[in-house]
Enzyme design. Sequence first.
Site, PDB file in Angstrom:
ATOM      1  N   ASP A  67       0.538  -1.291   0.006  1.00 11.76           N
ATOM      2  CA  ASP A  67      -0.102  -0.004   0.154  1.00 11.76           C
ATOM      3  C   ASP A  67       1.060   1.199  -0.305  1.00 11.76           C
ATOM      4  OD1 ASP A  67       0.821  -0.396   2.811  1.00 11.76           O
ATOM      5  OD2 ASP A  67      -1.345  -0.765   3.795  1.00 11.76           O
ATOM      6  N   ASN A 136      -8.177  -3.405  13.945  1.00  7.41           N
ATOM      7  CA  ASN A 136      -9.798  -3.688  13.038  1.00  7.41           C
ATOM      8  C   ASN A 136      -9.194  -4.935  12.868  1.00  7.41           C
ATOM      9  OD1 ASN A 136      -8.428  -3.105  11.322  1.00  7.41           O
ATOM     10  ND2 ASN A 136      -9.894  -0.608  10.639  1.00  7.41           N
ATOM     11  N   HIS A 138      -7.920  -5.420   9.351  1.00 17.61           N
ATOM     12  CA  HIS A 138      -7.277  -4.456   8.708  1.00 17.61           C
ATOM     13  C   HIS A 138      -6.049  -5.746   7.860  1.00 17.61           C
ATOM     14  CE1 HIS A 138      -4.858  -0.782   9.274  1.00 17.61           C
ATOM     15  NE2 HIS A 138      -4.323  -1.768   9.028  1.00 17.61           N
ATOM     16  N   GLU A 143      -9.467  -2.234   4.930  1.00 21.30           N
ATOM     17  CA  GLU A 143     -10.740  -1.812   5.893  1.00 21.30           C
ATOM     18  C   GLU A 143     -11.259  -2.709   5.769  1.00 21.30           C
ATOM     19  OE1 GLU A 143      -8.608  -0.639   8.031  1.00 21.30           O
ATOM     20  OE2 GLU A 143      -8.328   1.456   7.492  1.00 21.30           O
TER      21      GLU A 143
HETATM   22  P1  PGA Z   1       1.642  -2.255  12.737  1.00 21.24           P
HETATM   23  O1  PGA Z   1       0.306  -2.101  11.598  1.00 21.24           O
HETATM   24  O2  PGA Z   1       2.678  -2.913  12.486  1.00 21.24           O
HETATM   25  O3  PGA Z   1       2.154  -0.638  12.935  1.00 21.24           O
HETATM   26  O4  PGA Z   1       1.464  -2.394  14.136  1.00 21.24           O
HETATM   27  C1  PGA Z   1      -0.064  -3.384  11.106  1.00 21.24           C
HETATM   28  C2  PGA Z   1      -1.025  -3.518   9.922  1.00 21.24           C
HETATM   29  O5  PGA Z   1      -1.819  -1.934  10.491  1.00 21.24           O
HETATM   30  O6  PGA Z   1      -1.420  -3.946   8.770  1.00 21.24           O
END
Ligand code: PGA
Length: 241
Positions: A67, A136, A138, A143
């Site tokens: 992304d 969440n 994702h 999302e």
């Molecule tokens: P993080 O994020 O590794 O910073 O916890 C993971 C994500 O949001 O996919």
Amino acid sequence: MKIYITKNYDDLSKKAANIMASQIIMKPNCVLGFATGASPVGLYKQLIKYYESGDLDFAEVSTVNLDEYKGLSSDDPNSYHQFMQTNLFSHINVDPKNVFLPDGLAKNSDEECERYNKVISSLGGVDLQLLGIGTNSHIGFNEPSDSFAKETNCIELSQSTIIANSKYFDNDSMPKYAYTMGIKSIMQAKKILLVANGKGKAKALKDSLTGPITPSVPASILQLHSDLTVVADEDAFSLMR
Ligand code: PGA
């Protein structure tokens, strides 16, 4: 599904790096799908160590990232282009010609999604896709929603993602939209490696690995992947004991 539970983040990073390293050793011209965020940073550090000691060679590796924020240029310090440069690419011998991310400054979002889909398919698909998981659930920036997004798409970030990531941005400057590989693009990877650490991920991980498969829990789709490896520390796995 293979699950490895590690004592802590350090062990998680080493285990996950070893899985990724074995992919590169087995297929030196493989296509790796990379992720950003805090979770993979230790894994990238370990890959850099293997490169520096002469145990890994990235010369023929191609990379695609999950992304990128819409509206950020590739040299913006908060862009995922820069995240990857800082945390991995500038330390290894990957050929910049073989590095691909969505273009946050593309004028036309639909055309950019189409371009990125073509990049992935022209590489022959992803051999090993690395994923973190959001609180969440994702994956990438897919999302929670009413349906599983298919290929690369431009999405509005959810409030919980904005809260989780705004710590990296000054004031209110965090973009509200992002490009992300879709669920179909992720599921088409030949192998998937999911890393999760910390208590904050425990519910997301439990819901995703043991709950119903539903787009309201995007990572739950991974239950259907034929070659999924999960590396989680004890805290992230704590609700499944
Ligand atoms: P993080 O994020 O590794 O910073 O916890 C993971 C994500 O949001 O996919």
